[in-house]
Design a protein around this motif. Structure first.
Motif, PDB file in Angstrom:
ATOM      1  N   GLN A 152       0.838  -1.209   0.000  1.00 12.88           N
ATOM      2  CA  GLN A 152       0.000   0.000   0.000  1.00 12.88           C
ATOM      3  C   GLN A 152       0.867   1.251   0.000  1.00 12.88           C
ATOM      4  OE1 GLN A 152      -2.539  -0.653   3.388  1.00 12.88           O
ATOM      5  NE2 GLN A 152      -4.112  -1.650   2.154  1.00 12.88           N
ATOM      6  N   SER A 153       1.935   1.255   0.765  1.00 11.30           N
ATOM      7  CA  SER A 153       2.856   2.404   0.778  1.00 11.30           C
ATOM      8  C   SER A 153       3.500   2.586  -0.595  1.00 11.30           C
ATOM      9  CB  SER A 153       3.951   2.212   1.824  1.00 11.30           C
ATOM     10  OG  SER A 153       3.406   2.190   3.101  1.00 11.30           O
ATOM     11  N   HIS A 154       3.858   1.472  -1.216  1.00  7.57           N
ATOM     12  CA  HIS A 154       4.441   1.509  -2.564  1.00  7.57           C
ATOM     13  C   HIS A 154       3.448   2.103  -3.567  1.00  7.57           C
ATOM     14  CE1 HIS A 154       6.585   0.150  -6.141  1.00  7.57           C
ATOM     15  NE2 HIS A 154       5.500  -0.519  -6.524  1.00  7.57           N
ATOM     16  N   LEU A 155       2.201   1.656  -3.518  1.00  7.21           N
ATOM     17  CA  LEU A 155       1.174   2.192  -4.428  1.00  7.21           C
ATOM     18  C   LEU A 155       0.919   3.669  -4.177  1.00  7.21           C
ATOM     19  CD1 LEU A 155      -1.477  -0.688  -4.523  1.00  7.21           C
ATOM     20  CD2 LEU A 155       0.128  -0.036  -6.322  1.00  7.21           C
ATOM     21  N   GLU A 156       0.916   4.057  -2.910  1.00  2.46           N
ATOM     22  CA  GLU A 156       0.704   5.466  -2.574  1.00  2.46           C
ATOM     23  C   GLU A 156       1.846   6.322  -3.119  1.00  2.46           C
ATOM     24  OE1 GLU A 156      -0.763   8.097   1.206  1.00  2.46           O
ATOM     25  OE2 GLU A 156       0.274   6.212   1.607  1.00  2.46           O
ATOM     26  N   HIS A 157       3.059   5.838  -2.994  1.00  2.00           N
ATOM     27  CA  HIS A 157       4.224   6.547  -3.517  1.00  2.00           C
ATOM     28  C   HIS A 157       4.114   6.705  -5.044  1.00  2.00           C
ATOM     29  CE1 HIS A 157       8.370   7.900  -3.724  1.00  2.00           C
ATOM     30  NE2 HIS A 157       8.597   7.006  -4.675  1.00  2.00           N
ATOM     31  N   LEU A 158       3.728   5.622  -5.733  1.00  2.00           N
ATOM     32  CA  LEU A 158       3.557   5.686  -7.194  1.00  2.00           C
ATOM     33  C   LEU A 158       2.442   6.661  -7.576  1.00  2.00           C
ATOM     34  CD1 LEU A 158       3.833   1.917  -8.201  1.00  2.00           C
ATOM     35  CD2 LEU A 158       5.561   3.707  -8.502  1.00  2.00           C
ATOM     36  N   PHE A 159       1.362   6.636  -6.823  1.00  4.70           N
ATOM     37  CA  PHE A 159       0.230   7.529  -7.087  1.00  4.70           C
ATOM     38  C   PHE A 159       0.640   8.984  -6.920  1.00  4.70           C
ATOM     39  CE2 PHE A 159      -3.553   9.728  -5.261  1.00  4.70           C
ATOM     40  CZ  PHE A 159      -4.292   9.809  -6.429  1.00  4.70           C
ATOM     41  N   LEU A 160       1.338   9.296  -5.836  1.00  6.82           N
ATOM     42  CA  LEU A 160       1.769  10.679  -5.592  1.00  6.82           C
ATOM     43  C   LEU A 160       2.783  11.139  -6.628  1.00  6.82           C
ATOM     44  CD1 LEU A 160       2.013  10.698  -1.697  1.00  6.82           C
ATOM     45  CD2 LEU A 160       0.243  11.741  -3.137  1.00  6.82           C
ATOM     46  N   ASP A 161       3.701  10.244  -7.023  1.00  6.79           N
ATOM     47  CA  ASP A 161       4.656  10.594  -8.081  1.00  6.79           C
ATOM     48  C   ASP A 161       3.937  10.896  -9.390  1.00  6.79           C
ATOM     49  OD1 ASP A 161       6.821  10.400  -6.441  1.00  6.79           O
ATOM     50  OD2 ASP A 161       7.522   8.454  -7.224  1.00  6.79           O
ATOM     51  N   GLY A 162       2.908  10.120  -9.693  1.00  5.72           N
ATOM     52  CA  GLY A 162       2.113  10.357 -10.905  1.00  5.72           C
ATOM     53  C   GLY A 162       1.409  11.700 -10.857  1.00  5.72           C
ATOM     54  N   LEU A 163       0.877  12.051  -9.692  1.00  3.32           N
ATOM     55  CA  LEU A 163       0.220  13.357  -9.540  1.00  3.32           C
ATOM     56  C   LEU A 163       1.218  14.501  -9.721  1.00  3.32           C
ATOM     57  CD1 LEU A 163      -2.194  12.839  -6.505  1.00  3.32           C
ATOM     58  CD2 LEU A 163      -2.814  13.146  -8.909  1.00  3.32           C
ATOM     59  N   LYS A 164       2.402  14.342  -9.155  1.00  4.33           N
ATOM     60  CA  LYS A 164       3.419  15.392  -9.269  1.00  4.33           C
ATOM     61  C   LYS A 164       3.873  15.595 -10.705  1.00  4.33           C
ATOM     62  CE  LYS A 164       5.198  14.753  -4.596  1.00  4.33           C
ATOM     63  NZ  LYS A 164       6.285  14.190  -3.784  1.00  4.33           N
ATOM     64  N   LYS A 165       3.915  14.520 -11.470  1.00  2.00           N
ATOM     65  CA  LYS A 165       4.323  14.632 -12.872  1.00  2.00           C
ATOM     66  C   LYS A 165       3.242  15.287 -13.725  1.00  2.00           C
ATOM     67  CE  LYS A 165       7.495  10.743 -12.860  1.00  2.00           C
ATOM     68  NZ  LYS A 165       7.722   9.354 -13.258  1.00  2.00           N
ATOM     69  N   ARG A 166       1.981  15.018 -13.406  1.00  2.36           N
ATOM     70  CA  ARG A 166       0.879  15.562 -14.216  1.00  2.36           C
ATOM     71  C   ARG A 166       0.491  16.975 -13.836  1.00  2.36           C
ATOM     72  NH1 ARG A 166      -2.727  10.370 -13.737  1.00  2.36           N
ATOM     73  NH2 ARG A 166      -2.620  11.161 -11.649  1.00  2.36           N
ATOM     74  N   HIS A 167       0.667  17.329 -12.574  1.00  6.13           N
ATOM     75  CA  HIS A 167       0.196  18.631 -12.104  1.00  6.13           C
ATOM     76  C   HIS A 167       1.347  19.417 -11.489  1.00  6.13           C
ATOM     77  CE1 HIS A 167      -3.843  17.106 -12.718  1.00  6.13           C
ATOM     78  NE2 HIS A 167      -3.520  16.028 -12.018  1.00  6.13           N
ATOM     79  N   GLU A 168       1.536  20.620 -12.006  1.00 11.75           N
ATOM     80  CA  GLU A 168       2.598  21.479 -11.497  1.00 11.75           C
ATOM     81  C   GLU A 168       2.075  22.232 -10.276  1.00 11.75           C
ATOM     82  OE1 GLU A 168       4.932  25.342 -13.088  1.00 11.75           O
ATOM     83  OE2 GLU A 168       4.718  23.690 -14.502  1.00 11.75           O
ATOM     84  N   VAL A 169       2.915  22.344  -9.282  1.00  8.88           N
ATOM     85  CA  VAL A 169       2.556  23.065  -8.069  1.00  8.88           C
ATOM     86  C   VAL A 169       3.157  24.459  -8.167  1.00  8.88           C
ATOM     87  CG1 VAL A 169       2.791  23.149  -5.559  1.00  8.88           C
ATOM     88  CG2 VAL A 169       2.500  20.949  -6.710  1.00  8.88           C
ATOM     89  N   ALA A 170       2.315  25.461  -7.977  1.00 14.90           N
ATOM     90  CA  ALA A 170       2.787  26.850  -8.001  1.00 14.90           C
ATOM     91  C   ALA A 170       2.542  27.466  -6.631  1.00 14.90           C
ATOM     92  CB  ALA A 170       2.052  27.639  -9.069  1.00 14.90           C
ATOM     93  N   ILE A 171       3.544  28.109  -6.084  1.00 14.70           N
ATOM     94  CA  ILE A 171       3.422  28.722  -4.769  1.00 14.70           C
ATOM     95  C   ILE A 171       3.352  30.231  -4.955  1.00 14.70           C
ATOM     96  CG2 ILE A 171       4.566  29.097  -2.551  1.00 14.70           C
ATOM     97  CD1 ILE A 171       5.853  26.327  -2.923  1.00 14.70           C
ATOM     98  N   ASN A 172       2.335  30.813  -4.395  1.00 14.81           N
ATOM     99  CA  ASN A 172       2.167  32.253  -4.431  1.00 14.81           C
ATOM    100  C   ASN A 172       3.042  32.838  -3.329  1.00 14.81           C
ATOM    101  OD1 ASN A 172       1.317  34.907  -4.199  1.00 14.81           O
ATOM    102  ND2 ASN A 172      -0.809  34.402  -4.735  1.00 14.81           N
TER     103      ASN A 172
END
Length: 181
Positions: A152-172
């Motif tokens: 489950q930790s492995h899947l969560e890590h893969l899921f979060l990595d996928g989100l980071k690749k698809r969505h850019e985080v911008a900090i105001n």
């Protein structure tokens, strides 16, 4: 209310992408186990098999003969087969179990060379069928809850990595500086 709604959506997404997938993905868990098998080493030996207790010596020999000819996955269907009811009515057979040294007297005696087990009065003849697993689990199913948690930790890590690749985080930066003045 929006925060509560967002929390529920995040929880639902986590259930679908991580928790639910880990419970249903046997092939993925098998692959993860194969790649990380050394992580699940045991300190004490285990025995994967069944303990059979019989009313007489003849039944003991028949049970051993019948079960040893079949793979472990077929034992339950063989035991429940009406054609062999005359044999198994005089026997008591444990479910296929992963025994740890010290859990069962018969297994300790016959698999691990421990002291003689005390025989049951009604079923005095006993034996075991299976195999000793000295260092590692035989399959991912034998690794237990620790493997599920790790997967489950492995899947969560893969899921979060996928989100980071698809969505850019911008900090105001201006808003951040106002918060920390």
């Amino acid at each position: 209310m929006n925060e509560y709604r967002s929390g529920l959506l995040i929880h639902l997404l986590h259930e679908r992408k991580v928790m639910g997938k880990a419970e249903e993905d046997n092939s993925g868990m098998q692959q993860y186990f194969s790649e990380n098998q050394k992580k699940y080493a045991w300190e004490i030996p285990h025995y994967k098999g069944v303990v059979y207790q019989c009313k007489n010596k003849k039944t003991q020999k028949l049970v051993k003969k019948l079960l040893s000819k079949q793979p472990q996955s077929q034992w339950l269907s063989l035991i429940e087969n009406p054609d062999y009811e005359h044999v198994f009515k005089n026997a008591r057979i444990s479910p296929l179990t992963l025994f740890v040294l010290g859990e069962n007297e018969q297994v300790d005696e016959l698999a691990f060379g421990g002291p003689k087990a005390q025989a049951d009065g009604e079923y005095p003849f006993y034996g075991i069928l299976g195999k000793e697993l000295k260092k590692y689990p035989d399959s991912y199913e034998d690794a237990g809850d620790m493997l599920i948690d790790d997967y489950q930790s492995h899947l969560e890590h893969l899921f979060l990595d996928g989100l980071k690749k698809r969505h850019e985080v911008a900090i105001n930066e201006k808003a951040l500086k106002r918060l920390y003045k």
